[in-house]
Design a protein around this motif. Structure first.
Motif, PDB file in Angstrom:
ATOM      1  N   LEU A  45       0.832  -1.138  -0.183  1.00 13.52           N
ATOM      2  CA  LEU A  45      -0.103  -0.026   0.066  1.00 13.52           C
ATOM      3  C   LEU A  45       0.824   1.409   0.050  1.00 13.52           C
ATOM      4  O   LEU A  45       1.529   1.356   0.978  1.00 13.52           O
ATOM      5  N   PRO A  48      -0.288   5.450   3.426  1.00 14.52           N
ATOM      6  CA  PRO A  48      -0.870   4.948   4.879  1.00 14.52           C
ATOM      7  C   PRO A  48      -2.415   5.254   4.811  1.00 14.52           C
ATOM      8  O   PRO A  48      -2.831   6.337   4.260  1.00 14.52           O
ATOM      9  N   GLU A  50      -4.491   3.546   3.245  1.00 14.56           N
ATOM     10  CA  GLU A  50      -5.374   3.122   1.911  1.00 14.56           C
ATOM     11  C   GLU A  50      -6.358   1.769   2.123  1.00 14.56           C
ATOM     12  O   GLU A  50      -7.125   1.703   1.470  1.00 14.56           O
ATOM     13  N   THR A  71       1.807  -1.776   4.363  1.00 12.72           N
ATOM     14  CA  THR A  71       2.275  -0.345   3.605  1.00 12.72           C
ATOM     15  C   THR A  71       3.764  -0.365   3.364  1.00 12.72           C
ATOM     16  O   THR A  71       4.458  -1.264   3.599  1.00 12.72           O
TER      17      THR A  71
END
Length: 469
Positions: A45, A48, A50, A71
């Motif tokens: 991701l 952050p 998401e 992440t």
């Protein structure tokens, strides 16, 4: 029968042949217990927030696959940083390549805590949990801190270095203390188990209870060597399958006047590929009769090429292959056929069977299953010869291979020459012994021996709750 829960950095669908060695190894026991496999999805991701971090569940036959996303910050610190920038090089004896000062350990701990938080609600009281490899050493400690009392085992697929090398890691004592949250710790070789025993005796002042049992940090840990194997029957089947046979026939046609040598590796500094090429160059220089005859097919699968150590070895390997072909090649013969890509697993058995010699010469390796796959793929009436590094975990079991020191260029070249000239009867005798070993200690033995020991290796706790490290 208790459910098996496997936890690893990455997961795979165990129904798929191309899923890789670990999936093949665990498929049977996961299916038999209606098990669950938990790990990172492979998705990063970039922003952050998401995702809400929910576990994604998918059914793969009888097996439940559970994944979480990471992440970018967590991935880079936990996976690229600490796991592969610190633990991987140190565990492979390469202190010079370890990045100790970047502060990656916080991300490593954070992701292990994340795994524990997401896994704990999915567990049943009688589950047996089997954690795989160096990415997740602290996972059991994090699960214990959340109140999980299930049996938990850990298996290290890569080597464990001697105590003085291990002690170079800042916080090394924290890592070993985390291992004592497990009920059973398994290693690939007797040498690795010996290194662990030496460390806990000298550094952790653990009490030796005998038979591989150690007492420290108010916990009792069982430890031992459980060398992983392959599914021999499955790999022999791949050799006889259409793709395997087609590859074999093609190699025999295209190289009918040559003696093939084969190397199949990930592009990694632990595999000793430049050392191998220098030994092959030495073979050609010292033995003119190998010209227009010996052809080395070297497959080097891409691996972490955004890291400078890997780009360096890629350039060195390409330069060596080019110089060997330039200095020794003819219009109708190139001594090295180098491929920097992955070859489908279903095609490899045919390549192995067509080869007179396999070169498995890592500078350090936990096991190396290519060595065992090569043996399984051979025609027992006309088998090839395995040239194997003494620094691969497989060397403890495969004593009938030609064992070499990959740092010794001339010695390795001599062993390759011996393999190319070896009489049929000696090749058959060596192959029969090697085949017997890999059949006895196959992947089913590995699973059963580890899990049977785990079922009996219940730690004796002090009665106080496990505190987060």
């Amino acid at each position: 029968m208790a459910r098996l829960v496997v936890v690893s950095n990455r997961i795979a669908d165990p129904r798929k042949t191309a899923a890789g060695g670990l999936a093949v190894a665990l498929a049977e026991v996961l299916n038999n217990t209606g098990g669950m496999w938990f790990g990172w999805s492979g998705k990063i991701l970039e922003q952050p927030g998401e995702s809400d971090g929910d576990v994604k569940l998918q059914q793969a036959g009888a097996v439940k696959l559970a994944t979480i996303d990471l992440t970018r910050e967590d991935h880079d610190a936990y996976y690229l940083g600490y796991s592969n920038g610190v633990l991987w090089p140190v565990f492979h004896y390469r202190l010079d390549l370890a990045d100790f000062d970047a502060g990656y350990i916080a991300g490593y701990r954070r992701v292990n805590q994340l795994f524990a938080r997401k896994l704990a609600p999915l567990l049943k009281d009688d589950d047996i949990i089997w954690v795989q490899d160096y990415h997740l050493i602290p996972l059991a400690a994090e699960l214990r801190a959340l109140g999980c009392n299930q049996r938990i085992g850990f298996f290290l697929h890569i080597p464990l270095p001697p105590p003085l090398i291990l002690a170079a890691i800042p916080g090394h004592d924290w890592l070993i203390r985390a291992l004592f949250a497990y009920d059973l710790a398994g290693f690939q070789s007797k040498a690795d188990h010996s290194h662990f025993s030496e460390y806990v005796r000298s550094e952790a002042h653990a009490q030796d209870l005998g038979e591989g049992r150690w007492r420290a940090f108010n916990r009792t840990l069982q430890a031992g060597a459980y060398p992983i194997g392959i599914d021999v029957e499955e790999f022999v089947g791949l050799t006889e399958a259409p793709e395997g046979r087609e590859m074999y026939e093609r190699m025999k046609r295209e190289y009918s006047r040559r003696k093939l040598l084969v190397g199949v590796d990930r592009l990694d500094y632990s595999k000793g590929l430049p050392h191998r090429m220098r030994a092959f160059r030495e073979l050609l220089a010292r033995n003119p009769e190998t010209h227009n005859s010996a052809t080395l097919i070297q497959i080097a699968s891409p691996s972490r090429e955004d890291v400078s150590a890997y780009s360096d070895i890629l350039h060195e390997l390409e330069s060596l292959c080019g110089s060997i072909n330039g200095n020794f090649g003819e219009l109708d013969w190139m001594p090295v056929r180098y491929m920097h890509r992955t070859v489908a697993r279903a095609r490899l058995p045919g390549l192995y069977r067509a080869s007179r010699v396999a070169l498995v010469t890592p500078l350090r390796d936990g096991m190396n299953l290519v060595a065992k796959e090569f043996i399984a793929a051979q025609d027992p009436e006309n088998p090839g010869v395995l040239v194997l590094s003494r620094f691969a975990g497989a060397a403890e079991q495969l004593r009938e291979a030609l064992l070499v020191n990959p740092y010794d260029t001339e010695g390795t070249a001599s062993a390759i020459h011996l393999a190319l000239q070896m009489p049929l009867e000696e090749r058959k005798t060596r192959h029969q012994a090697l085949m017997k070993t890999i059949q006895k200690y196959d992947v089913h033995w590995w699973c059963a021996s580890f899990l049977d020991t785990l079922a009996q290796a219940r730690s004796e706790e002090s009665g106080t709750p496990w505190l987060r490290l």
